[in-house]
Design an enzyme around this catalytic site. Structure first.
Site, PDB file in Angstrom:
ATOM      1  N   ASP A  89      62.950 -29.111 -21.402  1.00 30.89           N
ATOM      2  CA  ASP A  89      62.118 -27.957 -21.723  1.00 30.89           C
ATOM      3  C   ASP A  89      61.424 -27.459 -20.458  1.00 30.89           C
ATOM      4  OD1 ASP A  89      60.373 -26.134 -22.858  1.00 30.89           O
ATOM      5  OD2 ASP A  89      59.035 -27.677 -23.682  1.00 30.89           O
ATOM      6  N   GLU A 144      86.878 -27.928 -33.356  1.00 31.00           N
ATOM      7  CA  GLU A 144      86.474 -28.916 -34.351  1.00 31.00           C
ATOM      8  C   GLU A 144      87.369 -28.701 -35.568  1.00 31.00           C
ATOM      9  OE1 GLU A 144      82.595 -30.394 -36.923  1.00 31.00           O
ATOM     10  OE2 GLU A 144      82.790 -28.319 -36.356  1.00 31.00           O
ATOM     11  N   ASP A 173      57.220 -25.227 -24.438  1.00 30.37           N
ATOM     12  CA  ASP A 173      56.905 -24.981 -25.854  1.00 30.37           C
ATOM     13  C   ASP A 173      57.407 -26.103 -26.766  1.00 30.37           C
ATOM     14  OD1 ASP A 173      59.617 -24.597 -25.755  1.00 30.37           O
ATOM     15  OD2 ASP A 173      59.621 -22.608 -26.666  1.00 30.37           O
ATOM     16  N   ASP A 223      83.614 -24.142 -33.533  1.00 27.53           N
ATOM     17  CA  ASP A 223      83.007 -24.802 -34.691  1.00 27.53           C
ATOM     18  C   ASP A 223      83.911 -24.694 -35.928  1.00 27.53           C
ATOM     19  OD1 ASP A 223      80.411 -25.920 -35.796  1.00 27.53           O
ATOM     20  OD2 ASP A 223      80.664 -24.186 -37.110  1.00 27.53           O
ATOM     21  N   ASP A 231      79.596 -23.093 -27.375  1.00 28.61           N
ATOM     22  CA  ASP A 231      79.968 -23.257 -28.777  1.00 28.61           C
ATOM     23  C   ASP A 231      80.261 -21.870 -29.334  1.00 28.61           C
ATOM     24  OD1 ASP A 231      80.080 -24.590 -31.370  1.00 28.61           O
ATOM     25  OD2 ASP A 231      78.705 -26.050 -30.483  1.00 28.61           O
ATOM     26  N   HIS A 241      76.062 -34.256 -32.395  1.00 26.73           N
ATOM     27  CA  HIS A 241      74.801 -33.867 -33.019  1.00 26.73           C
ATOM     28  C   HIS A 241      74.850 -33.905 -34.548  1.00 26.73           C
ATOM     29  CE1 HIS A 241      77.419 -30.494 -33.151  1.00 26.73           C
ATOM     30  NE2 HIS A 241      76.624 -29.885 -34.000  1.00 26.73           N
ATOM     31  N   ASP A 242      75.966 -34.343 -35.103  1.00 25.14           N
ATOM     32  CA  ASP A 242      76.099 -34.389 -36.565  1.00 25.14           C
ATOM     33  C   ASP A 242      76.092 -35.812 -37.116  1.00 25.14           C
ATOM     34  OD1 ASP A 242      76.353 -31.610 -36.844  1.00 25.14           O
ATOM     35  OD2 ASP A 242      78.525 -31.692 -36.525  1.00 25.14           O
TER      36      ASP A 242
END
Ligand code: NOJ
Length: 503
Positions: A21, A249, A25, A195, A98, A310-311
């Site tokens: 970051d 994917e 934030d 995706d 992506d 990430h899944d």
């Protein structure tokens, strides 16, 4: 040897919200990624894949795209994206974006127009019906259809209601999505991760699913139209110089079903989740590796290797928190035949964050693996003071980048040794794969290219094991650093792995 870059490469997956970051934030951004590219160079990966960075209402954290040709202000600007691509290229890192072709956000102007009236020119960009069929959405066992009161019809969404499916049978949709690819290819990206790309082809009649198999696969996940649309997509990529590539994917979980989506006129590569799905067990890994290699040879395709993304729960979490196991799996990830995809943070041996109910945000229950990357041992772990959007993963005081880069025995240091070895080792990158033996405890395989031979020996048991046939080979990389630069004596220690070279 002449092979395209994507067959030699190791790709590092960055989940932008959670990587670094710069704005302070508490949500990662593109400038943060750019500031930390030196970590990728230090590790020795060849490219990065960014999970979606586009403007999005974030119902599915960016996999609901409201504009394919801009950057969400949370992550920065188009200029930041251009700067990041240029900075990555200066470091010889490829960049994959992506691309989310199956569905948009319900806030995308195309869908807002489409739902406006039954006669709107965008109506046919999505799938509207008077009666739903029996398809189910991915995150809940409920219908994949939502009634839109305004026009009295149902629209299809294989994911959330906020993610309406595009109608790829409409040539205008295909043209628009090709233009999205061109927009980013013109900005010099090296390719895409597509995706759930197996879902774009749909029988225009949208017939009910007829479950014909004993497993959980559904017939509409394998519609032949997808191959036609992939050939058109490939032609767009092939219209560009520089060997642009697409990894899709194709979430069918079976290498023989997945491989037909790749090849010279479709995807360059399709994700294969067999290792990710395998229990930590020599036989399970051997079965997975053999199945993938068989499918790739049968179809003449180039495989991929994935341990995390990430899944899914992180590797360490799936292996009961045992780093020794995660180390063995890392050796396999980076030495088996295929292009490895490494989920950022797995090189630190991160486990899933424990996310209390009041902080859970993902409708798919995947928050744990998406926890922010701790960059150092300070209180804010390099995140500039703000409490990040998800809690820290466990043990951020030791499982952070700075601590592991200092420690030559860390998990990150092991990844680095493996990546460096692989980079200078065409046999490990491109060689043929031959599984050796069938021990229930030890997985062994060879990688061979011309006269070059490597052998990988991975002991999945908690006892030392004797290994035949590799006595006297030299240890090039080992899960324990003090076992390297030696001659292999034929004994492999408990839950450990070595990469061997012919003496
Ligand atoms: C697969 C992505 O990896 C996942 O995160 C997302 O929720 C679905 N596709 C829908 O886009």
């Amino acid at each position: 040897m002449d092979a395209p870059w994507w067959q030699r490469a190791v790709i590092y997956q960055i989940y932008p919200r959670s990587f670094a970051d710069a704005s302070g934030d508490g949500i990662g951004d593109l400038a943060g990624i750019q500031q930390h590219l030196d970590h990728l160079t230090w590790l020795g990966v060849d490219g990065l894949w960014l999970s979606p960075i586009y403007p999005s209402p974030m119902a599915d954290f960016g996999y609901d795209v409201a504009n394919y040709t801009d950057v969400d202000p949370l992550f920065g600007t188009l200029t930041d994206a251009d700067d990041l691509v240029a900075a990555a290229h200066r470091r010889n890192l490829k960049v994959l974006l992506d691309w989310v072709p199956n569905h948009t956000s319900n806030r995308h102007p195309w869908f807002m127009a489409s739902r406006g009236s039954r006669t709107n020119p965008y109506r046919d960009w999505y799938l509207w019906r008077d009666e739903p069929n029996n398809w189910r959405q991915a995150f809940a066992p409920t219908p994949a259809w939502t009634l839109d009161e305004r026009t009295g019809q149902y629209y299809l969404h294989l994911f959330l209601p906020e993610q309406p499916d595009l109608n790829w049978n409409n040539p205008a949709v295909r043209r628009a999505m090709h233009d999205v690819l061109r927009f980013w290819l013109d900005r010099d990206v090296d390719g895409f991760r597509a995706d759930v790309v197996h879902l774009i082809g749909k029988d225009p009649a949208l017939p009910d699913d007829q479950p014909v198999r004993s497993d959980s696969r559904v017939s509409f996940h394998e519609d032949p139209h997808t191959h036609r649309w992939l050939r058109e997509i490939r032609a767009v990529l092939d219209g560009y110089d520089g060997d642009r590539a697409m990894v899709g994917e194709v979430n069918l979980r079976d290498p023989m079903a997945i491989a037909p989506y790749a090849g010279p006129d479709q995807l360059h590569m399709a994700f294969d989740f067999r290792l990710l799905d395998a229990a930590f067990d020599a036989t399970a890994f051997r079965t997975a590796i053999t199945a993938t290699d068989h499918a790739a040879r049968t179809h003449g395709t180039w495989p991929t290797v994935v341990l995390g993304n990430h899944d899914q729960a992180r590797v360490l979490t799936r292996y009961d928190g045992r780093e020794d196991r995660a180390r063995v799996a890392a050796v396999v990830l980076l030495t088996v035949r295929g292009t490895p995809f490494l989920f950022a943070g797995d090189e630190l041996g991160l486990a899933d964050a424990v996310v209390p109910p009041e902080r859970r945000v993902d409708p798919g229950g995947r928050d744990g693996c998406r926890a922010p990357i701790p960059w150092n041992g300070r209180r804010d772990h390099g995140w500039n003071g703000d409490d990040p959007w998800l809690p820290w993963p466990p043990e951020p005081d030791v499982r952070n980048v700075a601590a592991q880069r200092r420690d030559p025995d860390s998990m990150a240091a092991l990844y680095r040794r493996l990546l460096r070895r692989r980079r200078d080792d065409p046999a490990l990158q491109l060689g043929d794969l031959d599984v050796v033996g069938s021990s229930p405890d030890v997985l062994s395989y060879e990688r061979t290219l011309g006269d070059e031979r490597r052998r990988v020996v991975a002991n999945f048991s908690d006892q030392a094991q004797q290994v035949a046939g590799a006595h006297g080979w030299s240890v090039l990389v080992a899960t324990r650093r003090d076992h390297e630069d030696r001659v292999f004596d034929g004994t492999i220690g408990p839950c450990s792995a070595v990469v061997l070279g012919v003496p």
